[in-house]
Write a protein that holds these residues in place. Structure first.
Motif, PDB file in Angstrom:
ATOM      1  N   TYR A   1     -29.538 -43.008 -18.894  1.00 16.55           N
ATOM      2  CA  TYR A   1     -29.683 -41.643 -18.379  1.00 16.55           C
ATOM      3  C   TYR A   1     -28.408 -41.217 -17.661  1.00 16.55           C
ATOM      4  N   THR A   2     -28.084 -39.933 -17.734  1.00 15.10           N
ATOM      5  CA  THR A   2     -26.901 -39.447 -17.013  1.00 15.10           C
ATOM      6  C   THR A   2     -27.333 -38.768 -15.716  1.00 15.10           C
ATOM      7  N   ALA A   3     -26.515 -38.865 -14.712  1.00 14.13           N
ATOM      8  CA  ALA A   3     -26.716 -38.105 -13.473  1.00 14.13           C
ATOM      9  C   ALA A   3     -25.437 -38.196 -12.672  1.00 14.13           C
ATOM     10  N   ARG A   4     -24.976 -37.062 -12.131  1.00 10.95           N
ATOM     11  CA  ARG A   4     -23.852 -37.123 -11.201  1.00 10.95           C
ATOM     12  C   ARG A   4     -24.222 -36.384  -9.930  1.00 10.95           C
ATOM     13  N   ASP A   5     -23.247 -35.864  -9.202  1.00  8.80           N
ATOM     14  CA  ASP A   5     -23.470 -35.361  -7.847  1.00  8.80           C
ATOM     15  C   ASP A   5     -24.706 -34.470  -7.686  1.00  8.80           C
ATOM     16  N   ALA A   6     -24.744 -33.369  -8.464  1.00  4.83           N
ATOM     17  CA  ALA A   6     -25.802 -32.383  -8.259  1.00  4.83           C
ATOM     18  C   ALA A   6     -27.176 -32.961  -8.575  1.00  4.83           C
ATOM     19  N   ALA A   7     -27.280 -33.746  -9.655  1.00 11.41           N
ATOM     20  CA  ALA A   7     -28.573 -34.338 -10.017  1.00 11.41           C
ATOM     21  C   ALA A   7     -29.012 -35.349  -8.958  1.00 11.41           C
ATOM     22  N   HIS A   8     -28.064 -36.084  -8.393  1.00 12.02           N
ATOM     23  CA  HIS A   8     -28.425 -37.033  -7.342  1.00 12.02           C
ATOM     24  C   HIS A   8     -28.942 -36.315  -6.103  1.00 12.02           C
ATOM     25  N   LYS A   9     -28.297 -35.212  -5.783  1.00 11.16           N
ATOM     26  CA  LYS A   9     -28.724 -34.443  -4.616  1.00 11.16           C
ATOM     27  C   LYS A   9     -30.161 -33.953  -4.839  1.00 11.16           C
ATOM     28  N   ARG A  10     -30.421 -33.425  -6.032  1.00 12.05           N
ATOM     29  CA  ARG A  10     -31.768 -32.941  -6.368  1.00 12.05           C
ATOM     30  C   ARG A  10     -32.792 -34.065  -6.297  1.00 12.05           C
TER      31      ARG A  10
ATOM     32  N   GLY B   1     -12.718 -41.078 -22.315  1.00 15.97           N
ATOM     33  CA  GLY B   1     -13.869 -40.257 -22.672  1.00 15.97           C
ATOM     34  C   GLY B   1     -14.034 -39.970 -24.150  1.00 15.97           C
ATOM     35  N   ALA B   2     -12.922 -39.910 -24.887  1.00 17.38           N
ATOM     36  CA  ALA B   2     -13.014 -39.620 -26.322  1.00 17.38           C
ATOM     37  C   ALA B   2     -13.578 -40.842 -27.050  1.00 17.38           C
ATOM     38  N   LEU B   3     -13.138 -42.013 -26.619  1.00 15.44           N
ATOM     39  CA  LEU B   3     -13.600 -43.270 -27.220  1.00 15.44           C
ATOM     40  C   LEU B   3     -15.081 -43.506 -26.902  1.00 15.44           C
ATOM     41  N   ILE B   4     -15.463 -43.306 -25.651  1.00 12.01           N
ATOM     42  CA  ILE B   4     -16.850 -43.537 -25.244  1.00 12.01           C
ATOM     43  C   ILE B   4     -17.787 -42.573 -25.970  1.00 12.01           C
ATOM     44  N   ALA B   5     -17.351 -41.317 -26.163  1.00  3.18           N
ATOM     45  CA  ALA B   5     -18.207 -40.326 -26.826  1.00  3.18           C
ATOM     46  C   ALA B   5     -18.650 -40.820 -28.197  1.00  3.18           C
ATOM     47  N   ARG B   6     -17.798 -41.593 -28.860  1.00  2.74           N
ATOM     48  CA  ARG B   6     -18.146 -42.109 -30.186  1.00  2.74           C
ATOM     49  C   ARG B   6     -19.308 -43.091 -30.152  1.00  2.74           C
ATOM     50  N   THR B   7     -19.566 -43.686 -28.981  1.00  3.19           N
ATOM     51  CA  THR B   7     -20.656 -44.662 -28.896  1.00  3.19           C
ATOM     52  C   THR B   7     -21.980 -43.981 -28.518  1.00  3.19           C
ATOM     53  N   ILE B   8     -21.930 -42.670 -28.255  1.00  4.45           N
ATOM     54  CA  ILE B   8     -23.140 -41.939 -27.866  1.00  4.45           C
ATOM     55  C   ILE B   8     -23.720 -41.270 -29.105  1.00  4.45           C
ATOM     56  N   LYS B   9     -24.916 -41.709 -29.487  1.00  6.85           N
ATOM     57  CA  LYS B   9     -25.481 -41.279 -30.771  1.00  6.85           C
ATOM     58  C   LYS B   9     -26.404 -40.080 -30.633  1.00  6.85           C
ATOM     59  N   SER B  10     -27.054 -39.921 -29.483  1.00  7.29           N
ATOM     60  CA  SER B  10     -27.859 -38.721 -29.285  1.00  7.29           C
ATOM     61  C   SER B  10     -27.928 -38.407 -27.805  1.00  7.29           C
ATOM     62  N   SER B  11     -28.205 -37.146 -27.525  1.00  9.05           N
ATOM     63  CA  SER B  11     -28.232 -36.686 -26.147  1.00  9.05           C
ATOM     64  C   SER B  11     -29.326 -35.642 -26.021  1.00  9.05           C
ATOM     65  N   GLU B  12     -30.211 -35.831 -25.043  1.00  8.04           N
ATOM     66  CA  GLU B  12     -31.356 -34.933 -24.912  1.00  8.04           C
ATOM     67  C   GLU B  12     -31.532 -34.616 -23.430  1.00  8.04           C
ATOM     68  N   ILE B  13     -31.724 -33.343 -23.128  1.00  7.19           N
ATOM     69  CA  ILE B  13     -31.864 -32.954 -21.727  1.00  7.19           C
ATOM     70  C   ILE B  13     -33.269 -33.318 -21.254  1.00  7.19           C
ATOM     71  N   ILE B  14     -33.345 -33.922 -20.046  1.00  7.67           N
ATOM     72  CA  ILE B  14     -34.629 -34.423 -19.554  1.00  7.67           C
ATOM     73  C   ILE B  14     -35.079 -33.674 -18.301  1.00  7.67           C
ATOM     74  N   ALA B  15     -34.133 -33.305 -17.452  1.00  9.99           N
ATOM     75  CA  ALA B  15     -34.515 -32.639 -16.202  1.00  9.99           C
ATOM     76  C   ALA B  15     -33.345 -31.836 -15.644  1.00  9.99           C
ATOM     77  N   TYR B  16     -33.690 -30.863 -14.795  1.00  7.87           N
ATOM     78  CA  TYR B  16     -32.699 -30.021 -14.098  1.00  7.87           C
ATOM     79  C   TYR B  16     -31.783 -29.290 -15.071  1.00  7.87           C
ATOM     80  N   GLN B  17     -32.377 -28.688 -16.075  1.00 10.23           N
ATOM     81  CA  GLN B  17     -31.648 -27.963 -17.116  1.00 10.23           C
ATOM     82  C   GLN B  17     -30.649 -26.953 -16.540  1.00 10.23           C
ATOM     83  N   ASP B  18     -31.055 -26.312 -15.439  1.00 12.41           N
ATOM     84  CA  ASP B  18     -30.196 -25.275 -14.851  1.00 12.41           C
ATOM     85  C   ASP B  18     -28.855 -25.826 -14.363  1.00 12.41           C
ATOM     86  N   LEU B  19     -28.740 -27.140 -14.233  1.00 16.52           N
ATOM     87  CA  LEU B  19     -27.464 -27.703 -13.767  1.00 16.52           C
ATOM     88  C   LEU B  19     -26.433 -27.818 -14.893  1.00 16.52           C
TER      89      LEU B  19
END
Ligand code: SF4
Lengths: 183, 281
Positions: free
Chosen positions: A31-40, A129-147
């Motif tokens: 799962y991804t989360a950075r500053d704003a999602a952590h605050k929430r 970041g360009a190299l890592i993006a290649r290892t990410i096969k799908s991405s789906e929003i789970i929460a806090y869409q407005d962020l």
């Protein structure tokens, strides 16, 4: 030494065998989360005691990707500085969070909490970041869409490269690695 | 007198912003290659190889090498016989950045208000723009996409003249040591010595625009650059702070006259994603 293949979420047994300095390739769900999602999340815990994602047993990746180009799963997606999340991390580890992926130092409180809760902190390569993006096969929003890019996403990854920085015993690879090459 | 149109500046700036983020300069790629030959740590070598592969992907797929596509910092050399028509220079640059970042799918990373953290409405603007008035009729635009991770670990200190060159060296080494993994090493270390409080910071930033391997013209400063490079690479921090002998790809120092009672030193760290472009109009 060859990299260790790990499937995510990672079992408690496997986490215990990981050692600071191990090179790993992560496959499965994170799962991804950075500053704003952590605050929430921290506010949600204070208000209702509940989170929008079941984080027990899971791994959080500290990332704020670039916008995806048409046809791309995700834009460039390397790690951001983990220290900014330190304030919120021990509470999440208490709830059963098992792993974090980011870059840079963690506070003493976070290291203590990693030890206590038998978790692990992985370092991904900042600026790849360009190299890592290649290892990410799908991405789906789970929460806090407005962020927007700072929302919580569920990612499916295949052989995402990382290094164990702080293992479940609290060993810190930044310290150990540095001492080996000081002259 | 040369006349340069507003639209022309917008067009060039927009292109530069994208190129800077997609094409890591050859000077940096060469520095990775030569570091790879010397690096002692296996993890360090592995990281350098991944950075080279990453730069290749970014160029061939036209995607940003790093998700932090930075704050756009400009140093503009404006010839005093050059005339800009159709609008303000600052507006043209900001419009170019907005266009380049939006169309290139680069990240918008600017907040308008440092305290409330409200996001800026102009995509990745305002930029940071320094203008130097020079002789001639040319307009030279130097652009850098400066990452936040390394900027956050940069420092400035007003040393005492009696601290001398040892004080300067120790301050630089301490900055790199404290930054550790957070600034995404291998680093380019930019240093400004002298001037005053704000000039030292500007000199440090400006030094980062010099290509890797280019030494300061003054012998004693170029020797200091090389000495510091060696000392920094003995700290053991290594690629990504995970241990190794490649902590810095280069050290750049700029100096200026200063007050008899002062010795300002600023250290501006740049990560390995040292993204610079230049255009001469
Ligand atoms: S410090 Fe540089 S390489 Fe690291 S994440 Fe920021 S911009 Fe990218």
């Amino acid at each position: 030494m060859a990299a260790i293949q790990l499937s995510c979420p990672i079992s408690d047994e496997e986490i215990k065998t990981l050692k600071a300095g191990d090179r790993v390739l992560l496959s499965g769900t994170i799962y991804t989360a950075r500053d704003a999602a952590h605050k929430r999340m921290s506010e949600a815990l204070q208000n209702s005691g509940k989170l929008p994602v079941q984080i027990a047993g899971q791994i959080i990746y500290y990332v704020g990707p670039t916008p995806a180009k048409p046809g791309q799963v995700i834009g460039s997606a390397g790690p951001t500085t983990s220290g900014r999340m330190d304030k919120y991390t021990p509470a999440l580890l208490e709830l059963g969070l098992k792993g974090m992926i980011g870059k840079g130092y963690r506070s003493d409180e976070v290291v203590e909490s990693i030890k206590k809760n038998k978790a692990v902190y992985f370092g991904a390569i900042g600026g790849s970041g360009a190299l890592i993006a290649r290892t990410i096969k799908s991405s789906e929003i789970i929460a806090y869409q407005d962020l927007g890019p700072e929302a919580i996403y569920k990612l499916e990854v295949k052989e995402f490269p990382a290094i164990v920085i702080i293992d479940s015993k609290g060993n810190d690879w930044y310290e150990i690695g540095k001492q080996q090459y000081q002259s | 007198m040369k006349i340069i149109k507003y639209e022309e500046i917008v067009k060039h700036v927009s292109k530069m912003c994208q190129e800077a983020n997609f094409d890591l300069g050859q000077d940096v790629v060469n520095a990775f290659q030569s570091a790879l030959k010397k690096e002692k740590s296996e993890t360090g070598k592995d990281i350098l190889e991944q950075l080279i592969a990453n730069a290749d992907i970014a160029t061939s797929e036209r995607v940003p090498m790093c998700q932090d596509t930075g704050v756009s910092v400009f140093i503009i050399e404006l010839g005093q016989d050059c005339h800009i028509t159709g609008g303000k220079l600052y507006d043209a640059i900001n419009e170019g950045v907005k266009k380049g970042y939006e169309e290139g799918y680069l990240r918008h990373s600017i907040v308008d208000h440092p305290i409330t953290r409200e996001k800026s409405k102009g995509y990745n603007t305002p930029s940071i723009i320094h203008v130097e008035l020079v002789e001639g009729d040319e307009l030279v635009i130097h652009m850098s996409a400066k990452g936040g991770g390394s900027e956050n670990m940069s420092t400035l200190k007003m040393l005492k003249p009696s601290d001398g060159v040892e004080g300067v060296k120790n301050f630089i080494l301490d900055t790199v040591r404290v930054a550790g993994p957070n600034a995404c090493p291998p680093l380019v270390v930019g240093v400004g010595v002298g001037g005053n409080f704000e000039r030292s910071a500007y000199l440090a930033k400006k030094s980062l625009f010099r290509p890797i391997g280019h030494r300061n013209e003054r012998t004693e400063i170029s020797e200091l650059e090389m000495e510091l490079m060696e000392k920094i690479n003995q700290l053991g921090i290594g690629p990504q702070g995970m241990g190794g002998s490649t902590t810095a790809l280069d050290v750049k120092i700029e100096i200026e006259p200063c007050h008899i009672a002062a010795l300002p030193v600023a250290v501006n760290l740049n990560c390995h994603a040292s993204r610079h472009k230049e255009i001469r109009l």
